[in-house]
Design a protein around this motif. Structure first.
Motif, short mmCIF file in Angstrom:
data_model
loop_
_atom_site.label_atom_id
_atom_site.label_comp_id
_atom_site.label_asym_id
_atom_site.label_seq_id
_atom_site.Cartn_x
_atom_site.Cartn_y
_atom_site.Cartn_z
N CYS A 96 0.88 -1.15 0.04
CA CYS A 96 0.10 0.11 0.08
C CYS A 96 0.96 1.36 -0.11
CB CYS A 96 -0.88 -0.02 1.14
SG CYS A 96 -2.46 -0.93 1.00
N GLU A 97 1.75 1.17 0.73
CA GLU A 97 2.72 2.41 0.77
C GLU A 97 3.32 2.54 -0.53
OE1 GLU A 97 5.65 1.97 4.07
OE2 GLU A 97 4.06 1.81 5.38
N GLU A 98 3.93 1.61 -1.12
CA GLU A 98 4.67 1.57 -2.16
C GLU A 98 3.82 2.39 -3.23
OE1 GLU A 98 7.98 -1.72 -1.46
OE2 GLU A 98 6.54 -1.91 -3.37
N VAL A 99 2.60 1.68 -3.44
CA VAL A 99 1.61 1.97 -4.49
C VAL A 99 1.06 3.49 -4.20
CG1 VAL A 99 -0.60 1.65 -5.59
CG2 VAL A 99 0.73 -0.24 -5.29
N SER A 100 0.86 4.00 -2.92
CA SER A 100 0.46 5.07 -2.65
C SER A 100 1.55 6.35 -3.19
CB SER A 100 0.43 5.55 -1.17
OG SER A 100 -0.60 4.85 -0.59
N SER A 101 2.62 5.98 -3.00
CA SER A 101 3.62 7.08 -3.35
C SER A 101 3.69 7.14 -5.15
CB SER A 101 4.99 6.88 -2.77
OG SER A 101 5.56 5.74 -2.99
N GLU A 102 3.31 5.95 -5.50
CA GLU A 102 3.41 5.80 -7.03
C GLU A 102 2.32 6.51 -7.69
OE1 GLU A 102 4.07 1.69 -8.22
OE2 GLU A 102 2.88 2.22 -9.93
N VAL A 103 1.10 6.46 -7.20
CA VAL A 103 -0.04 7.01 -7.59
C VAL A 103 -0.34 8.30 -7.30
CG1 VAL A 103 -1.27 4.78 -8.14
CG2 VAL A 103 -1.67 5.78 -6.08
N GLY A 104 0.33 8.76 -5.95
CA GLY A 104 0.11 10.14 -5.55
C GLY A 104 -0.91 10.41 -4.66
N PHE A 105 -1.58 9.16 -4.25
CA PHE A 105 -2.80 9.31 -3.15
C PHE A 105 -2.72 8.30 -2.25
CE2 PHE A 105 -4.85 7.73 -6.93
CZ PHE A 105 -5.26 6.50 -6.56
N GLU A 106 -3.21 8.32 -1.17
CA GLU A 106 -3.17 7.48 -0.15
C GLU A 106 -3.95 6.23 -0.33
OE1 GLU A 106 -2.34 7.83 4.81
OE2 GLU A 106 -4.23 8.96 3.84
#
Ligand code: PGA
Ligand code: ZN
Length: 416
Positions: free
Chosen positions: A220-230
């Motif tokens: 989740c953390e990795e994808v959050s920073s990739e997509v730009g939202f939490e």
């Protein structure tokens, strides 16, 4: 009138687990509606009974011989009347005679036929022109419990909620990215990982609950920073499946641990704090309204959701409201039978500040109606899985609805 019911048909089809289920078709003078029933593996005790004693075949007979003659000639717009007629024809409190799944398929096919007769999308027929809020998809990415076999986590579902998503399609894509990222992470932590998935398309690895939470949080953390939202993490503990009423303990068989209700409380509180959980479903067994209320009073910024606790039932929700048990409720229409019953529960939830979460079941058909229920009923979250054709049928329908609404489309207001 264009909505007069001219024909009612029922047939046996199969769900995603290969179990027989019922599909109902309603023809009006100017339209057509169709709906099929899902089914659960971790059902609540207080749910409507799915089928009469003779199973789907008997349910089909009931539609043809008992229900159809009554419905023909009525208007498909008379949803409330038709739903109370279904209760009358059944004559029991929990649809023991005609089956909750039979009631569900008829009730929803009626609404579908009415909407179609007016050439209107179902969500608009149910919610009017102001229904333009898209729900956040709550996606099951890793799991065990009753939805998988072998040495899998005792906790039934590890979920993702993309709380910061600006659009539905970006939310759905984020969940898919988390699911995909997990595959790469799981190969590293489970040497025997085969890529196996449970009933809802979530990965079913041989790892502990704690390890599962670690990898899902990381993904989740990795994808959050990739997509730009939490994207945040949630759980469905499905505690009724773990509860041993004789021992008065929760049995975590895979983990080799037993927890009494007090220990369960501490355990759940600890997980919420350490993993910043945004959502916890059924943290206690289905009759423990008191522990639900204690937990709800102790946490902030986390939804405490009742599934087996409330079984979409207005009365059980009222009990919960009076005790302060939870702040969210799962809405599975076939737990209670008809659309009208489910709508009453959703209405009460909203009036009482509970977040209604429209949900799939572990055994699903490819029908997409719950996508329309989420928008039409104004539910800010839809729980419907990430992968698998029967899960994507709902996700893809919401992508279509978002496109159809065009500039009017907005993400739901989600106050957690
Ligand atoms: P089900 O439960 O297997 O009864 O559909 C899924 C859930 O607990 O949410
Ligand atoms: Zn559940």
């Amino acid at each position: 009138m264009s909505t007069i019911i001219e024909d009612v048909k029922a047939r046996k089809i199969f769900n995603s687990r290969g179990e027989a289920t019922i599909e109902v078709e309603i023809t009006t003078s100017e339209g057509f509606g169709i709906a099929s029933a899902p089914s659960g593996a971790s059902k609540g005790k207080a749910e409507a009974v799915a089928y009469p004693p003779g199973g789907v075949d008997e349910a089909i007979k009931k539609v043809e011989e008992l229900i159809a003659p009554e419905l023909i000639g009525m208007s498909a717009e008379e949803q409330e009347e038709i739903d109370s007629l279904l209760h009358e024809l059944d004559g029991t409190k929990n649809f023991m005679n005609i089956g909750g799944n039979t009631a569900y398929a008829v009730s929803l096919a009626v609404a579908d036929a009415a909407a179609n007769s007016y050439n209107m999308p179902l969500f608009q027929y149910l919610g009017g022109y102001l229904a333009c809020h898209l729900p956040y998809p709550l996606g099951n990415v890793l799991g065990g419990g009753k939805h998988a076999l072998g040495k899998v986590p005792d906790i039934q579902e590890f979920l993702v909620l993309p709380v910061g998503a600006p659009t539905f399609i970006s939310a759905a894509e984020a969940n898919i990215k988390v699911h995909r990222r997990l595959r790469d992470l799981l190969i590293k932590v489970d040497p025997y990982f085969t890529g196996g998935r449970g009933d809802e398309g979530a990965w079913a690895p041989n790892i502990s609950n704690e390890k599962a939470l670690e990898v899902v949080s990381k993904a989740c953390e990795e994808v959050s920073s990739e997509v730009g939202f939490e994207c945040r993490v949630g759980l469905d503990i499905a505690s009724s499946s773990l509860w041993d009423p004789e021992k008065q303990r929760y049995i975590y068989a895979n983990e080799g641990v037993e927890r009494d209700p007090g220990e369960q409380m501490e355990y759940v509180l600890d997980l919420i704090r350490r993993y910043r959980l945004v959502y916890v479903e059924d943290p206690f067994h289905e009759d423990d309204f008191e522990s639900f209320s204690e937990l709800t009073s102790k946490v902030r910024g986390c939804l405490i959701c009742g599934d087996d606790l409330f079984v979409t039932n207005e009365e059980r929700l009222s009990t919960g409201i009076s005790k302060g048990s939870g702040n969210a409720i799962i809405i599975k229409v076939n737990q209670v039978g008809t659309l009208t019953d489910a709508w009453k529960t959703v209405k009460l939830a909203k009036e009482s500040g509970y977040i209604p979460v429209v949900s799939h079941r572990s055994g699903e058909t490819t029908a997409f109606h719950i996508a329309h229920l989420a928008v039409g009923f104004g539910c800010p979250i839809i729980k419907t899985g990430v992968l698998g054709g029967e899960r994507l049928a709902k996700i893809n329908e919401l992508i279509y609805i978002e496109e159809l609404l065009g500039e009017k489309a907005k993400m739901a207001r989600l106050r957690i």
